[in-house]
Motif scaffolding. Structure first.
Motif, mmCIF file in Angstrom:
data_model
loop_
_atom_site.group_PDB
_atom_site.id
_atom_site.type_symbol
_atom_site.label_atom_id
_atom_site.label_comp_id
_atom_site.label_asym_id
_atom_site.label_seq_id
_atom_site.Cartn_x
_atom_site.Cartn_y
_atom_site.Cartn_z
ATOM 1 N N ALA A 22 35.221 -3.997 -3.176
ATOM 2 C CA ALA A 22 33.999 -3.938 -3.944
ATOM 3 C C ALA A 22 33.910 -2.699 -4.987
ATOM 4 N N ARG A 23 34.332 -1.424 -4.506
ATOM 5 C CA ARG A 23 34.151 -0.324 -5.451
ATOM 6 C C ARG A 23 35.394 -0.531 -6.501
ATOM 7 N N GLY A 24 36.368 -0.898 -6.430
ATOM 8 C CA GLY A 24 37.603 -1.505 -7.372
ATOM 9 C C GLY A 24 37.129 -2.490 -8.598
ATOM 10 N N ALA A 28 36.383 -1.901 -12.510
ATOM 11 C CA ALA A 28 36.769 -3.148 -13.308
ATOM 12 C C ALA A 28 35.967 -3.885 -14.234
ATOM 13 N N GLY A 29 34.643 -3.685 -14.002
ATOM 14 C CA GLY A 29 33.466 -3.904 -14.636
ATOM 15 C C GLY A 29 32.952 -5.396 -14.058
ATOM 16 N N TRP A 30 33.128 -5.649 -13.133
ATOM 17 C CA TRP A 30 32.497 -6.780 -12.199
ATOM 18 C C TRP A 30 31.130 -6.430 -11.643
ATOM 19 N N GLU A 31 30.016 -7.517 -11.997
ATOM 20 C CA GLU A 31 28.941 -7.425 -11.516
ATOM 21 C C GLU A 31 29.222 -7.844 -10.052
ATOM 22 N N LEU A 32 28.372 -7.541 -8.947
ATOM 23 C CA LEU A 32 28.532 -7.630 -7.565
ATOM 24 C C LEU A 32 27.714 -8.268 -6.518
ATOM 25 N N ALA A 33 27.883 -9.063 -5.675
ATOM 26 C CA ALA A 33 27.257 -9.247 -4.482
ATOM 27 C C ALA A 33 27.769 -8.965 -3.329
ATOM 28 N N LEU A 34 27.490 -8.130 -2.666
ATOM 29 C CA LEU A 34 28.162 -7.637 -1.447
ATOM 30 C C LEU A 34 27.558 -8.448 0.037
ATOM 31 N N VAL A 35 28.360 -9.054 0.770
ATOM 32 C CA VAL A 35 28.141 -9.859 1.753
ATOM 33 C C VAL A 35 28.605 -9.268 2.938
ATOM 34 N N ILE A 49 28.744 2.716 -5.325
ATOM 35 C CA ILE A 49 29.025 1.943 -6.707
ATOM 36 C C ILE A 49 27.972 2.252 -7.683
ATOM 37 N N ARG A 50 26.457 2.320 -7.283
ATOM 38 C CA ARG A 50 25.658 2.517 -8.387
ATOM 39 C C ARG A 50 25.732 4.094 -8.935
ATOM 40 N N ARG A 205 52.810 4.588 11.965
ATOM 41 C CA ARG A 205 53.093 4.104 10.608
ATOM 42 C C ARG A 205 52.749 5.465 9.742
ATOM 43 N N ALA A 206 53.679 5.347 8.643
ATOM 44 C CA ALA A 206 53.795 6.580 7.797
ATOM 45 C C ALA A 206 53.384 6.011 6.219
ATOM 46 N N GLU A 207 53.773 4.829 6.031
ATOM 47 C CA GLU A 207 53.751 4.138 4.867
ATOM 48 C C GLU A 207 52.310 3.033 4.789
ATOM 49 N N TRP A 208 51.435 3.267 4.126
ATOM 50 C CA TRP A 208 50.215 2.199 4.083
ATOM 51 C C TRP A 208 50.089 1.741 2.599
ATOM 52 N N THR A 209 49.628 0.580 2.466
ATOM 53 C CA THR A 209 49.369 0.182 1.187
ATOM 54 C C THR A 209 47.943 0.487 0.474
ATOM 55 N N PRO A 210 47.919 1.045 -0.746
ATOM 56 C CA PRO A 210 46.671 1.395 -1.263
ATOM 57 C C PRO A 210 45.838 0.139 -1.627
ATOM 58 N N VAL A 211 44.377 0.150 -1.371
ATOM 59 C CA VAL A 211 43.400 -0.925 -1.507
ATOM 60 C C VAL A 211 43.627 -1.155 -2.973
ATOM 61 N N GLU A 212 43.882 -0.015 -4.015
ATOM 62 C CA GLU A 212 44.108 -0.402 -5.211
ATOM 63 C C GLU A 212 44.894 -1.429 -5.830
ATOM 64 N N ALA A 213 45.978 -1.561 -4.947
ATOM 65 C CA ALA A 213 46.934 -2.459 -5.416
ATOM 66 C C ALA A 213 46.417 -4.103 -5.271
ATOM 67 N N SER A 214 45.359 -4.202 -4.111
ATOM 68 C CA SER A 214 44.779 -5.501 -4.064
ATOM 69 C C SER A 214 43.687 -5.731 -5.326
ATOM 70 N N VAL A 215 43.087 -4.704 -5.316
ATOM 71 C CA VAL A 215 41.876 -4.688 -6.422
ATOM 72 C C VAL A 215 42.628 -5.243 -8.041
#
Length: 271
Positions: A22-24, A28-35, A49-50, A205-215
């Motif tokens: 949601a934050r990402g 990136a310019g999307w208007e959002l509905a959070l459920v 976000i606001r 675990r030492a390596e994690w995937t940044p959520v930004e990659a999914s965004v």
């Protein structure tokens, strides 16, 4: 994309990966509905976000995605409040409480996982599709996992649910792609969340995937740049928009990155 509003509904948006998505997407310019199920969590994400994007529209819509009436209500509220849902991100999901095989597991807990991870996306997609089809444009992202394609000695319900979600992706693509709606499985990799940190599987675990990659992948798909891969599976942290575009022709030609039965050869009667 011309009839698709730059608006997104994200489920499970109050915590974990959903919060990061949601934050990402807002950035990136999307208007959002959070459920999500907990209003306080949604309100906290909306406030973040606001604070960062004062001009961004952010709706908070508490609901349990497994309850049909609640889903119908929040999707209708998002359609009205955002002027239509351009991008649906089915992120809400759970995993078993125990890291054990089926014989040792609580079958009711296994079923709880399947219900949330399959019934939820099914209901939300069903509710969002009419608006997308009426506009002739829309994108749906199902947050999936390699667990839906690979066997595992533990987390039976999670694996079943993600395999079923992959099949939902292929079904929806087959049914509506020619009417302007695209759908994609996005595996976020292993992101630091309360859920993943509580799993013994990830101890040490030492390596994690940044959520930004999914965004980045979701924004690219929702913006129409990865439409050629509709109905297929991508993984954040391994795939990028650039790598997928570079290999798109090969992926489509081989009918790769999609759930299907592997044949023994051209003479296999079930191929």
């Amino acid at each position: 994309m011309s009839n698709q509003p730059r608006t997104a509904l994200v489920t499970g948006a109050g915590r974990g990966i959903g919060r990061g998505l949601a934050r990402g997407l807002a950035a990136a310019g999307w208007e959002l509905a959070l459920v999500g199920r907990t209003a306080e969590h949604l309100d906290a994400v909306a406030a973040e976000i606001r604070a960062a994007h004062p001009d961004r529209t952010v709706l908070t819509l508490p609901a349990d995605v497994t309850v049909a009436d609640q889903v119908t209500a929040v999707v209708a509220a998002a359609e009205q409040g955002l002027g239509g849902i351009g991008l649906l991100v089915n992120n809400a999901g759970v995993i078993e409480r125990q890291e054990v095989d089926l014989a040792a597991d609580d079958v009711e807990d296994v079923w709880r996982v399947i219900e949330v991870n399959v019934r939820g996306p099914l209901l939300v997609t069903h509710a969002a599709l009419p608006g997308m089809l009426a506009r002739g444009a829309g994108h749906i992202v199902n947050i999936n996992s390699g667990s839906g394609h690979r066997p595992s000695p533990v987390y039976t319900g999670y694996g079943i649910s993600k395999g079923a979600l992959a099949r939902l992706t292929t079904m929806v693509h087959t049914q509506v792609a020619d009417r302007g709606v695209r759908v994609l499985d996005v595996a976020p990799g292993v992101v630091v969340t309360d859920m993943t940190q509580a799993m013994p599987l990830h101890d040490g675990r030492a390596e994690w995937t940044p959520v930004e990659a999914s965004v980045d992948l979701i924004d690219a798909f929702g913006s129409g740049r990865l439409d050629a891969l509709s109905g297929r599976f991508v993984r954040a942290g391994t795939d990028t928009e650039e790598s997928l575009l570079a290999h798109a022709e090969r992926i489509v030609a081989a009918d790769a990155r999609t759930l299907r039965l592997a044949a023994w050869g051209d003479d296999d009667p079930v191929a």
